[in-house]
Design a protein around this motif. Structure first.
Motif, PDB file in Angstrom:
ATOM      1  N   SER A 182       3.767   5.949   6.197  1.00  0.00           N
ATOM      2  CA  SER A 182       4.142   7.315   6.569  1.00  0.00           C
ATOM      3  C   SER A 182       4.473   8.117   5.315  1.00  0.00           C
ATOM      4  CB  SER A 182       5.353   7.304   7.509  1.00  0.00           C
ATOM      5  OG  SER A 182       5.028   6.660   8.728  1.00  0.00           O
ATOM      6  N   ARG A 183       3.843   9.266   5.204  1.00  0.00           N
ATOM      7  CA  ARG A 183       4.125  10.197   4.123  1.00  0.00           C
ATOM      8  C   ARG A 183       4.343  11.584   4.735  1.00  0.00           C
ATOM      9  NH1 ARG A 183       4.904   6.147   2.198  1.00  0.00           N
ATOM     10  NH2 ARG A 183       4.113   5.207   0.267  1.00  0.00           N
ATOM     11  N   THR A 184       4.776  12.530   3.909  1.00  0.00           N
ATOM     12  CA  THR A 184       5.097  13.859   4.418  1.00  0.00           C
ATOM     13  C   THR A 184       3.884  14.513   5.065  1.00  0.00           C
ATOM     14  OG1 THR A 184       6.748  14.125   2.664  1.00  0.00           O
ATOM     15  CG2 THR A 184       6.008  16.117   3.804  1.00  0.00           C
ATOM     16  N   HIS A 185       2.714  14.372   4.427  1.00  0.00           N
ATOM     17  CA  HIS A 185       1.534  15.087   4.914  1.00  0.00           C
ATOM     18  C   HIS A 185       0.697  14.262   5.877  1.00  0.00           C
ATOM     19  CE1 HIS A 185       0.056  12.799   1.427  1.00  0.00           C
ATOM     20  NE2 HIS A 185      -1.116  12.797   2.042  1.00  0.00           N
ATOM     21  N   ALA A 186       0.989  12.949   6.021  1.00  0.00           N
ATOM     22  CA  ALA A 186       0.139  12.136   6.893  1.00  0.00           C
ATOM     23  C   ALA A 186       0.786  10.790   7.175  1.00  0.00           C
ATOM     24  CB  ALA A 186      -1.239  11.915   6.260  1.00  0.00           C
ATOM     25  N   THR A 187       0.390  10.202   8.284  1.00  0.00           N
ATOM     26  CA  THR A 187       0.732   8.825   8.620  1.00  0.00           C
ATOM     27  C   THR A 187      -0.573   8.060   8.759  1.00  0.00           C
ATOM     28  OG1 THR A 187       2.774   9.450   9.773  1.00  0.00           O
ATOM     29  CG2 THR A 187       1.829   7.301  10.294  1.00  0.00           C
ATOM     30  N   ILE A 188      -0.737   7.038   7.932  1.00  0.00           N
ATOM     31  CA  ILE A 188      -2.017   6.338   7.828  1.00  0.00           C
ATOM     32  C   ILE A 188      -1.820   4.875   8.140  1.00  0.00           C
ATOM     33  CG2 ILE A 188      -3.848   5.648   6.211  1.00  0.00           C
ATOM     34  CD1 ILE A 188      -3.418   8.289   4.777  1.00  0.00           C
ATOM     35  N   ALA A 189      -2.751   4.302   8.877  1.00  0.00           N
ATOM     36  CA  ALA A 189      -2.714   2.876   9.207  1.00  0.00           C
ATOM     37  C   ALA A 189      -3.916   2.177   8.590  1.00  0.00           C
ATOM     38  CB  ALA A 189      -2.707   2.676  10.725  1.00  0.00           C
ATOM     39  N   TYR A 190      -3.662   1.035   7.967  1.00  0.00           N
ATOM     40  CA  TYR A 190      -4.723   0.204   7.416  1.00  0.00           C
ATOM     41  C   TYR A 190      -4.679  -1.169   8.088  1.00  0.00           C
ATOM     42  CZ  TYR A 190      -5.245   3.520   3.531  1.00  0.00           C
ATOM     43  OH  TYR A 190      -5.464   4.649   2.782  1.00  0.00           O
ATOM     44  N   PRO A 191      -5.827  -1.761   8.353  1.00  0.00           N
ATOM     45  CA  PRO A 191      -5.818  -3.121   8.899  1.00  0.00           C
ATOM     46  C   PRO A 191      -5.296  -4.106   7.865  1.00  0.00           C
ATOM     47  CG  PRO A 191      -8.062  -2.453   8.365  1.00  0.00           C
ATOM     48  CD  PRO A 191      -7.192  -1.240   8.179  1.00  0.00           C
ATOM     49  N   ALA A 192      -4.567  -5.118   8.313  1.00  0.00           N
ATOM     50  CA  ALA A 192      -4.002  -6.124   7.407  1.00  0.00           C
ATOM     51  C   ALA A 192      -3.869  -7.441   8.158  1.00  0.00           C
ATOM     52  CB  ALA A 192      -2.654  -5.663   6.860  1.00  0.00           C
ATOM     53  N   SER A 193      -4.977  -7.908   8.685  1.00  0.00           N
ATOM     54  CA  SER A 193      -5.002  -9.182   9.401  1.00  0.00           C
ATOM     55  C   SER A 193      -5.410 -10.263   8.406  1.00  0.00           C
ATOM     56  CB  SER A 193      -5.982  -9.106  10.574  1.00  0.00           C
ATOM     57  OG  SER A 193      -6.027 -10.339  11.263  1.00  0.00           O
ATOM     58  N   PHE A 194      -4.432 -10.886   7.784  1.00  0.00           N
ATOM     59  CA  PHE A 194      -4.695 -11.859   6.737  1.00  0.00           C
ATOM     60  C   PHE A 194      -4.001 -13.182   7.052  1.00  0.00           C
ATOM     61  CE2 PHE A 194      -0.955  -9.389   5.700  1.00  0.00           C
ATOM     62  CZ  PHE A 194      -0.025 -10.352   5.325  1.00  0.00           C
ATOM     63  N   GLY A 228       0.836  -1.193   0.000  1.00  0.00           N
ATOM     64  CA  GLY A 228       0.000   0.000   0.000  1.00  0.00           C
ATOM     65  C   GLY A 228       0.868   1.239   0.000  1.00  0.00           C
ATOM     66  N   GLY A 229       0.271   2.351  -0.356  1.00  0.00           N
ATOM     67  CA  GLY A 229       1.027   3.597  -0.366  1.00  0.00           C
ATOM     68  C   GLY A 229       0.656   4.451  -1.551  1.00  0.00           C
ATOM     69  N   GLY A 230       1.632   5.190  -2.055  1.00  0.00           N
ATOM     70  CA  GLY A 230       1.388   6.160  -3.116  1.00  0.00           C
ATOM     71  C   GLY A 230       1.418   7.567  -2.553  1.00  0.00           C
ATOM     72  N   GLN A 231       1.321   8.560  -3.436  1.00  0.00           N
ATOM     73  CA  GLN A 231       1.337   9.951  -2.987  1.00  0.00           C
ATOM     74  C   GLN A 231       0.190  10.208  -2.012  1.00  0.00           C
ATOM     75  OE1 GLN A 231       1.069  12.827  -6.122  1.00  0.00           O
ATOM     76  NE2 GLN A 231       1.349  14.586  -4.761  1.00  0.00           N
ATOM     77  N   TYR A 232      -0.998   9.723  -2.392  1.00  0.00           N
ATOM     78  CA  TYR A 232      -2.126   9.716  -1.470  1.00  0.00           C
ATOM     79  C   TYR A 232      -2.384   8.252  -1.139  1.00  0.00           C
ATOM     80  CZ  TYR A 232      -2.744  14.543  -2.915  1.00  0.00           C
ATOM     81  OH  TYR A 232      -2.541  15.884  -3.164  1.00  0.00           O
ATOM     82  N   PRO A 233      -1.921   7.790   0.022  1.00  0.00           N
ATOM     83  CA  PRO A 233      -1.871   6.352   0.299  1.00  0.00           C
ATOM     84  C   PRO A 233      -3.203   5.635   0.110  1.00  0.00           C
ATOM     85  CG  PRO A 233      -0.696   7.573   1.989  1.00  0.00           C
ATOM     86  CD  PRO A 233      -1.392   8.594   1.142  1.00  0.00           C
ATOM     87  N   LYS A 234      -3.111   4.474  -0.549  1.00  0.00           N
ATOM     88  CA  LYS A 234      -4.240   3.582  -0.767  1.00  0.00           C
ATOM     89  C   LYS A 234      -3.905   2.211  -0.177  1.00  0.00           C
ATOM     90  CE  LYS A 234      -6.630   6.491  -3.343  1.00  0.00           C
ATOM     91  NZ  LYS A 234      -7.929   7.035  -2.892  1.00  0.00           N
ATOM     92  N   PRO A 235      -4.915   1.430   0.175  1.00  0.00           N
ATOM     93  CA  PRO A 235      -4.640   0.081   0.678  1.00  0.00           C
ATOM     94  C   PRO A 235      -3.982  -0.777  -0.401  1.00  0.00           C
ATOM     95  CG  PRO A 235      -6.908   0.752   1.169  1.00  0.00           C
ATOM     96  CD  PRO A 235      -6.344   1.775   0.231  1.00  0.00           C
ATOM     97  N   GLY A 236      -3.039  -1.623   0.027  1.00  0.00           N
ATOM     98  CA  GLY A 236      -2.386  -2.556  -0.880  1.00  0.00           C
ATOM     99  C   GLY A 236      -3.014  -3.939  -0.798  1.00  0.00           C
ATOM    100  N   GLU A 237      -2.351  -4.912  -1.410  1.00  0.00           N
ATOM    101  CA  GLU A 237      -2.889  -6.271  -1.454  1.00  0.00           C
ATOM    102  C   GLU A 237      -3.060  -6.872  -0.060  1.00  0.00           C
ATOM    103  OE1 GLU A 237      -4.027  -8.072  -3.906  1.00  0.00           O
ATOM    104  OE2 GLU A 237      -3.584  -6.684  -5.527  1.00  0.00           O
ATOM    105  N   ILE A 238      -2.159  -6.552   0.855  1.00  0.00           N
ATOM    106  CA  ILE A 238      -2.273  -7.149   2.186  1.00  0.00           C
ATOM    107  C   ILE A 238      -3.500  -6.615   2.935  1.00  0.00           C
ATOM    108  CG2 ILE A 238       0.211  -7.563   2.379  1.00  0.00           C
ATOM    109  CD1 ILE A 238       0.389  -5.164   4.236  1.00  0.00           C
ATOM    110  N   SER A 239      -3.891  -5.368   2.654  1.00  0.00           N
ATOM    111  CA  SER A 239      -5.107  -4.827   3.271  1.00  0.00           C
ATOM    112  C   SER A 239      -6.354  -5.321   2.554  1.00  0.00           C
ATOM    113  CB  SER A 239      -5.065  -3.297   3.273  1.00  0.00           C
ATOM    114  OG  SER A 239      -4.044  -2.810   4.124  1.00  0.00           O
TER     115      SER A 239
END
Length: 498
Positions: A327-339, A281-292
């Protein structure tokens, strides 16, 4: 001249209350939105003006300032169109009704005044419940189930005109009924265990993995059935609870992916060429990745040795915590990833090391290098290790029909329910804290002594010992045993150390 309306902002899956403050003054025509709006929020000005004009409201001759508070949080997306329009009508005294602080508004506006669904609508609704919102006006989204959340009254609207009428007590929202999908039919889309010839021991190991959410690593030569077993694994998983369904749908909404299997746990199988951002997950504006996107379900990594080592080592934190922090410059975001992770790999680059049917052309150094593509810490996080061999189709046992997935799924469901009752929440043996795992039914002195002796003799780490105890607890749950049995410990050792 001044009004305030409540809305919800999103920071990953976490939501926060946004106060939409609107002030209007007589003066030159101007319209300003402040409070760290992104480009989509700034463009709301044009949508609001057009939507209100289509309903006959005139904004000329007014200086309008809209503040999205808290002002230090970045506001992203058109989700605030709807609350800003309502706040503006209140400020202009076009709406005289009092709107309580525990009433929220979410949605985008079309130029004709209709209210449209937006990305992240479902996680915003769930966040509103956690923040104490008691009434929420949202657009109807055909891709989402009808939401029935205790303590939160949800009113579906199609236009600003509907909202104005409802606030004035002149319009009653219609009741929308949707047809629920059949979970039994959904499971039929996966290969049934009964259709896989042989591999009785491996099927039982996967049943244990499904019951306790244990991670599995399968090795073996090409064509021995590794991928076939992994792809049939979802057929033995029980359906998701209502709460879990909403979590999964929220993540898919944020990633802009559709998810139609509403009651089935998600099953993700990314290609080994996928980048670390795509997996984690991530990107300039973070999105959930495969684990999420595999949250509450299965992540299948075929030919795990072909993934980059950097990408694989990124899995260590979510495998341990069930959470990924970006973690990005403008924000730190957490996504659940219980897989639940299922990985397969060949024993060597050519795939035939240890095979009786083919000659291996790899040198010992090549085999070691290939095996080292999985770092020690990552390999140590697999609870079940299976070494597969090709099936002998001429064996007499092949004439016996295997067990149907529906029977296995029922045993898995019962074992999970025992765990949920024991721990008081929807958590399995692989995730529960170790002290909670043994709180009610600890190991006997004899079992503890035997395990310590084996650990000393075979140089097991503390993590390996804990994995064996977790596996033994799951095997005992499948056997409906209230305590961990000696037999389950022996079986757990075999599953972990093959």
């Amino acid at each position: 001249m001044w009004a305030r309306v409540t809305s919800i902002g999103l920071k990953g899956m976490e939501g926060y209350r946004v106060n939409v403050e609107v002030a209007t003054y007589v003066g030159n025509d101007s319209f300003k939105i402040v409070g760290l709006p992104d480009a989509a929020v700034k463009e709301s000005k044009e949508r609001i003006i057009a939507a209100l004009s289509s309903l006959g409201y005139v904004l000329s001759g007014n200086k309008i300032i809209i503040n999205l508070s808290p002002a230090d949080q970045k506001k992203i997306g058109p989700m605030f169109d709807f609350p800003m329009a309502i706040g503006l009508l209140l400020s202009l005294h076009e709406l005289e009704e009092m709107i309580p602080k525990d009433t929220g508004f979410l949605g985008a506006l079309s130029l004709d005044g209709s209210v449209q669904p937006v990305e992240g609508l479902l996680p915003a609704v769930l966040a509103a419940k956690r923040l104490g919102i008691q009434r929420l006006y949202i657009p109807l989204d055909d891709h989402l189930p009808v939401l029935d959340i205790e303590g939160l009254e949800i009113i579906y609207v199609s236009s600003l005109k509907d909202v104005i009428g409802h606030l004035a007590g002149q319009w009653v929202p219609p009741f929308f009924k949707k047809v629920e999908e059949e979970s039994d039919c959904e499971n039929n889309r996966y290969l049934d265990f009964q259709q896989i010839i042989g591999h009785a021991g491996e099927k039982h190991a996967l049943e244990v993995a499904a019951a306790g959410e244990h991670h599995v690593l399968m090795t073996g030569p090409p064509g021995c059935g590794k991928s076939l077993l992994a792809e049939s694994f979802p057929s033995i998983l029980p359906p998701l609870s209502k709460e879990a369904q909403l979590e999964v749908l929220s993540l898919y909404q944020l990633s802009r992916n559709s998810y139609t299997q509403s009651q089935l746990p998600p099953y993700r199988s990314p290609h080994h060429s996928a980048s670390g951002v795509a997996i984690i997950g991530g990107g300039q504006y973070p999105k959930p990745g495969e684990i999420s996107l595999a949250h509450r379900g299965v992540l299948f990594l075929d030919e795990i040795g072909e993934f980059s080592r950097k990408t694989l080592d990124m899995l260590r934190q979510p495998l341990e915590n069930g959470l990924i922090t970006i973690s990005r410059t403008h924000a730190t975001i957490a996504y659940p990833a219980s897989f639940l992770l299922i990985a397969v790999m060949n024993p060597c680059p050519c795939g035939y090391a240890g095979s009786n049917a083919h000659y291996c052309t790899c040198s010992p150094k090549q085999i070691l290098t290939y095996q080292n593509r999985l770092s020690g810490p990552l390999r140590d996080r697999f609870d079940i290790n299976l070494a597969l061999r090709p099936v002998d189709f001429n064996a007499a046992s092949m004439t016996q029909a295997g067990e149907q997935s529906s029977f296995v799924r029922e045993r898995v469901k019962e074992a999970r329910e025992r765990q949920y009752d024991r721990y008081g929440e929807e958590i399995c043996n692989n995730r529960v804290p170790y002290e909670v795992l043994l709180r009610d039914r600890p190991l006997t002195d004899s079992q503890q002594s035997t395990l310590q002796q084996l650990a000393f003799k075979k140089n097991w780490s503390n993590r390996t010992q804990i994995k064996i105890i977790r596996l033994a607890r799951t095997i005992s749950d499948l056997q409906a045993s209230p305590a961990i049995t000696d037999q389950s410990i022996s079986e757990a050792i075999k599953l972990n150390t093959v």
